[in-house]
Design a protein around this motif. Structure first.
Motif, PDB file in Angstrom:
ATOM      1  N   VAL A  69       0.868  -1.178   0.000  1.00  0.00           N
ATOM      2  CA  VAL A  69       0.000   0.000   0.000  1.00  0.00           C
ATOM      3  C   VAL A  69       0.903   1.224   0.000  1.00  0.00           C
ATOM      4  O   VAL A  69       1.701   1.425   0.913  1.00  0.00           O
ATOM      5  CB  VAL A  69      -0.929   0.007   1.242  1.00  0.00           C
ATOM      6  CG1 VAL A  69      -1.754   1.284   1.280  1.00  0.00           C
ATOM      7  CG2 VAL A  69      -1.804  -1.230   1.248  1.00  0.00           C
ATOM      8  N   ARG A  70       0.769   2.010  -1.039  1.00  0.00           N
ATOM      9  CA  ARG A  70       1.582   3.217  -1.133  1.00  0.00           C
ATOM     10  C   ARG A  70       0.746   4.408  -0.661  1.00  0.00           C
ATOM     11  O   ARG A  70      -0.380   4.589  -1.124  1.00  0.00           O
ATOM     12  CB  ARG A  70       2.051   3.414  -2.568  1.00  0.00           C
ATOM     13  CG  ARG A  70       3.061   2.376  -2.995  1.00  0.00           C
ATOM     14  CD  ARG A  70       3.464   2.575  -4.447  1.00  0.00           C
ATOM     15  NE  ARG A  70       4.458   1.613  -4.837  1.00  0.00           N
ATOM     16  CZ  ARG A  70       4.191   0.401  -5.286  1.00  0.00           C
ATOM     17  NH1 ARG A  70       2.962  -0.012  -5.372  1.00  0.00           N
ATOM     18  NH2 ARG A  70       5.160  -0.421  -5.623  1.00  0.00           N
ATOM     19  N   LEU A  71       1.301   5.182   0.219  1.00  0.00           N
ATOM     20  CA  LEU A  71       0.615   6.371   0.702  1.00  0.00           C
ATOM     21  C   LEU A  71       0.675   7.437  -0.386  1.00  0.00           C
ATOM     22  O   LEU A  71       1.697   7.600  -1.053  1.00  0.00           O
ATOM     23  CB  LEU A  71       1.262   6.879   1.989  1.00  0.00           C
ATOM     24  CG  LEU A  71       1.293   5.869   3.141  1.00  0.00           C
ATOM     25  CD1 LEU A  71       2.045   6.453   4.325  1.00  0.00           C
ATOM     26  CD2 LEU A  71      -0.111   5.461   3.546  1.00  0.00           C
ATOM     27  N   GLY A  72      -0.401   8.148  -0.572  1.00  0.00           N
ATOM     28  CA  GLY A  72      -0.477   9.138  -1.634  1.00  0.00           C
ATOM     29  C   GLY A  72       0.407  10.347  -1.415  1.00  0.00           C
ATOM     30  O   GLY A  72       0.766  11.033  -2.349  1.00  0.00           O
ATOM     31  N   MET A  73       0.756  10.621  -0.168  1.00  0.00           N
ATOM     32  CA  MET A  73       1.555  11.810   0.124  1.00  0.00           C
ATOM     33  C   MET A  73       3.010  11.594  -0.275  1.00  0.00           C
ATOM     34  O   MET A  73       3.560  10.517  -0.071  1.00  0.00           O
ATOM     35  CB  MET A  73       1.487  12.105   1.618  1.00  0.00           C
ATOM     36  CG  MET A  73       0.080  12.381   2.110  1.00  0.00           C
ATOM     37  SD  MET A  73       0.027  12.433   3.905  1.00  0.00           S
ATOM     38  CE  MET A  73       0.054  10.697   4.305  1.00  0.00           C
ATOM     39  N   ASP A  74       3.596  12.609  -0.853  1.00  0.00           N
ATOM     40  CA  ASP A  74       5.007  12.537  -1.207  1.00  0.00           C
ATOM     41  C   ASP A  74       5.841  13.137  -0.082  1.00  0.00           C
ATOM     42  O   ASP A  74       5.370  13.960   0.700  1.00  0.00           O
ATOM     43  CB  ASP A  74       5.294  13.314  -2.489  1.00  0.00           C
ATOM     44  CG  ASP A  74       4.835  12.566  -3.724  1.00  0.00           C
ATOM     45  OD1 ASP A  74       4.411  11.403  -3.592  1.00  0.00           O
ATOM     46  OD2 ASP A  74       4.903  13.148  -4.811  1.00  0.00           O
ATOM     47  N   GLU A  75       7.082  12.706  -0.028  1.00  0.00           N
ATOM     48  CA  GLU A  75       8.038  13.323   0.889  1.00  0.00           C
ATOM     49  C   GLU A  75       9.404  13.277   0.236  1.00  0.00           C
ATOM     50  O   GLU A  75       9.660  12.458  -0.649  1.00  0.00           O
ATOM     51  CB  GLU A  75       8.050  12.621   2.243  1.00  0.00           C
ATOM     52  CG  GLU A  75       8.650  11.252   2.246  1.00  0.00           C
ATOM     53  CD  GLU A  75       8.671  10.627   3.641  1.00  0.00           C
ATOM     54  OE1 GLU A  75       8.092  11.176   4.568  1.00  0.00           O
ATOM     55  OE2 GLU A  75       9.294   9.566   3.776  1.00  0.00           O
ATOM     56  N   ASP A  76      10.268  14.140   0.681  1.00  0.00           N
ATOM     57  CA  ASP A  76      11.625  14.154   0.155  1.00  0.00           C
ATOM     58  C   ASP A  76      12.428  13.046   0.814  1.00  0.00           C
ATOM     59  O   ASP A  76      12.389  12.884   2.036  1.00  0.00           O
ATOM     60  CB  ASP A  76      12.293  15.504   0.415  1.00  0.00           C
ATOM     61  CG  ASP A  76      11.701  16.613  -0.442  1.00  0.00           C
ATOM     62  OD1 ASP A  76      11.014  16.290  -1.433  1.00  0.00           O
ATOM     63  OD2 ASP A  76      11.928  17.801  -0.126  1.00  0.00           O
ATOM     64  N   GLN A  77      13.113  12.266  -0.004  1.00  0.00           N
ATOM     65  CA  GLN A  77      14.020  11.238   0.501  1.00  0.00           C
ATOM     66  C   GLN A  77      15.370  11.452  -0.150  1.00  0.00           C
ATOM     67  O   GLN A  77      15.456  11.901  -1.294  1.00  0.00           O
ATOM     68  CB  GLN A  77      13.493   9.838   0.186  1.00  0.00           C
ATOM     69  CG  GLN A  77      12.249   9.493   0.960  1.00  0.00           C
ATOM     70  CD  GLN A  77      11.879   8.031   0.831  1.00  0.00           C
ATOM     71  OE1 GLN A  77      12.673   7.208   0.409  1.00  0.00           O
ATOM     72  NE2 GLN A  77      10.663   7.713   1.212  1.00  0.00           N
TER      73      GLN A  77
END
Length: 183
Positions: free
Chosen positions: A123-131
């Motif tokens: 399950v991939r969360l829709g929110m993006d974050e910087d990695q």
């Protein structure tokens, strides 16, 4: 005084001892040479690339690996490798828990047969974050295809194409494209 039997017995023991040392030495040398041959031998079972990666201006290498040939019904594993080829850290915006990657399989007519996202339990969360991917660091992901089509039916033997994509900074980048055969 030593008799001839004692001398012969001692000589035989010494000879056997040296033969054991020589045979162990030969085995060790042969094993080392064989290992070097295996290490330096190119893997001829990797599916050939039929199209280069398209990663835009990102300093990364995005590769898709699978074997060249499979038997009907055999699970097929696709491995994705994303490597930062620069010396510097690279900050990219990707889905929060798992980067948004996909592998699609097309038949020889270019028809979509299967896609990893539809078959994945992740399950991939829709929110993006910087990695951050460090300079030289490699991320690895896998997808397993059980040779079923989108309707869960069996597929036919033949030539297939695999493509992988990764959503980075709201743009898709694409891996090398591999061609493989199912017999």
């Amino acid at each position: 005084m030593l008799n001839i039997r004692q001398i012969t017995g001692a000589a035989l023991k010494i000879l056997v001892y040296f033969l054991k040392i020589i045979s162990v030495s030969v085995f060790i040398c042969y094993s080392a040479l064989a290992s070097q041959e295996i290490i330096s031998m190119p893997n001829t079972n990797i599916a050939p690339s039929v199209e280069d990666q398209n990663v835009g201006n990102f300093p990364i290498r995005f590769n898709l690996i699978t074997l060249a040939s499979y038997i009907v019904g055999q699970s097929i594993i696709f491995k994705l490798f994303i490597k930062n080829i620069s010396q510097s850290d690279l900050t990219i915006s990707v889905a929060r828990n798992v980067p948004d990657y996909d592998v699609i399989v097309l038949d020889s007519q270019g028809t979509l047969v299967w896609r990893c996202k539809d078959d994945s339990e992740i399950v991939r969360l829709g929110m993006d974050e910087d990695q951050t991917i460090a300079g030289g660091q490699v991320w690895e992901f896998r997808c397993t295809w059980k040779q079923n089509n989108q309707n869960a039916g069996a597929i036919s033997p033949g030539l297939y194409i695999a493509k992988a994509s990764l959503l980075v900074n709201e743009s898709n980048i694409f891996s090398v494209v591999r061609q493989f055969n199912i017999k």
